[in-house]
Design a protein around this motif. Structure first.
Motif, PDB file in Angstrom:
ATOM      1  N   ASN A 295      36.260  26.627  33.410  1.00  0.00           N
ATOM      2  CA  ASN A 295      37.101  26.469  32.352  1.00  0.00           C
ATOM      3  C   ASN A 295      37.869  24.505  33.186  1.00  0.00           C
ATOM      4  OD1 ASN A 295      37.227  28.778  30.867  1.00  0.00           O
ATOM      5  ND2 ASN A 295      38.193  29.907  32.674  1.00  0.00           N
TER       6      ASN A 295
ATOM      7  N   LYS B 106      36.088  24.478  24.099  1.00  0.00           N
ATOM      8  CA  LYS B 106      37.548  24.983  24.059  1.00  0.00           C
ATOM      9  C   LYS B 106      36.537  26.962  23.454  1.00  0.00           C
ATOM     10  CE  LYS B 106      41.220  26.528  25.924  1.00  0.00           C
ATOM     11  NZ  LYS B 106      41.109  27.875  27.051  1.00  0.00           N
TER      12      LYS B 106
ATOM     13  N   GLN C  27      34.685  28.947  24.755  1.00  0.00           N
ATOM     14  CA  GLN C  27      34.392  29.398  25.960  1.00  0.00           C
ATOM     15  C   GLN C  27      35.465  30.685  25.217  1.00  0.00           C
ATOM     16  OE1 GLN C  27      36.921  26.765  28.002  1.00  0.00           O
ATOM     17  NE2 GLN C  27      35.111  27.090  29.723  1.00  0.00           N
ATOM     18  N   ASP C  28      36.467  30.210  24.429  1.00  0.00           N
ATOM     19  CA  ASP C  28      36.832  31.147  24.106  1.00  0.00           C
ATOM     20  C   ASP C  28      36.616  32.359  23.218  1.00  0.00           C
ATOM     21  OD1 ASP C  28      39.456  30.265  25.104  1.00  0.00           O
ATOM     22  OD2 ASP C  28      40.098  29.727  23.044  1.00  0.00           O
TER      23      ASP C  28
ATOM     24  N   ARG D 144      34.249  34.361  25.836  1.00  0.00           N
ATOM     25  CA  ARG D 144      35.605  35.652  26.567  1.00  0.00           C
ATOM     26  C   ARG D 144      35.836  36.182  26.128  1.00  0.00           C
ATOM     27  NH1 ARG D 144      38.757  31.330  26.955  1.00  0.00           N
ATOM     28  NH2 ARG D 144      37.612  30.918  29.473  1.00  0.00           N
TER      29      ARG D 144
END
Length: 72
Positions: A6, A60, A63-64, A67
Motif C-alpha cells: 500500500n 491500486k 490491491q482492491d 483485499r
C-alpha cells in the motif's frame, strides 16, 4: 507485506502526479518561449508519465481486488 505494498503504490502514485505537474509546467514554459525541442521533450515526459499513472491505477485496482477476495 500488505502495508508495504500500500505504501509503495501510494508513493508511486504521488510521485507520478508530482512529476506530471512539473512536466506540464515545462510544456507551458516551452510553448511560451517558442522552444520546439522543449515542447517535444515535455510531451515525451507527459506521455511516459501517463503510462506510469495508468500502471499505478492498475496496481491500486489489483490491491482492491486482492483485499476483496481476502474478505470473502
Amino acid at each position: 507485506m500488505d502495508a508495504l505494498d500500500n505504501s509503495y503504490v501510494t508513493e508511486y502514485s504521488t510521485r507520478v502526479e508530482t512529476q506530471m505537474g512539473t512536466a506540464e509546467q515545462e510544456l507551458a514554459r516551452a510553448i511560451d518561449l517558442g522552444d520546439t525541442n522543449g515542447v517535444v521533450e515535455a510531451q515525451r515526459k507527459i506521455t511516459s508519465l501517463a503510462i506510469e499513472n495508468d500502471r499505478a491505477k492498475q496496481a491500486k485496482l489489483q490491491q482492491d481486488r486482492v483485499r476483496a477476495q481476502a474478505q470473502q
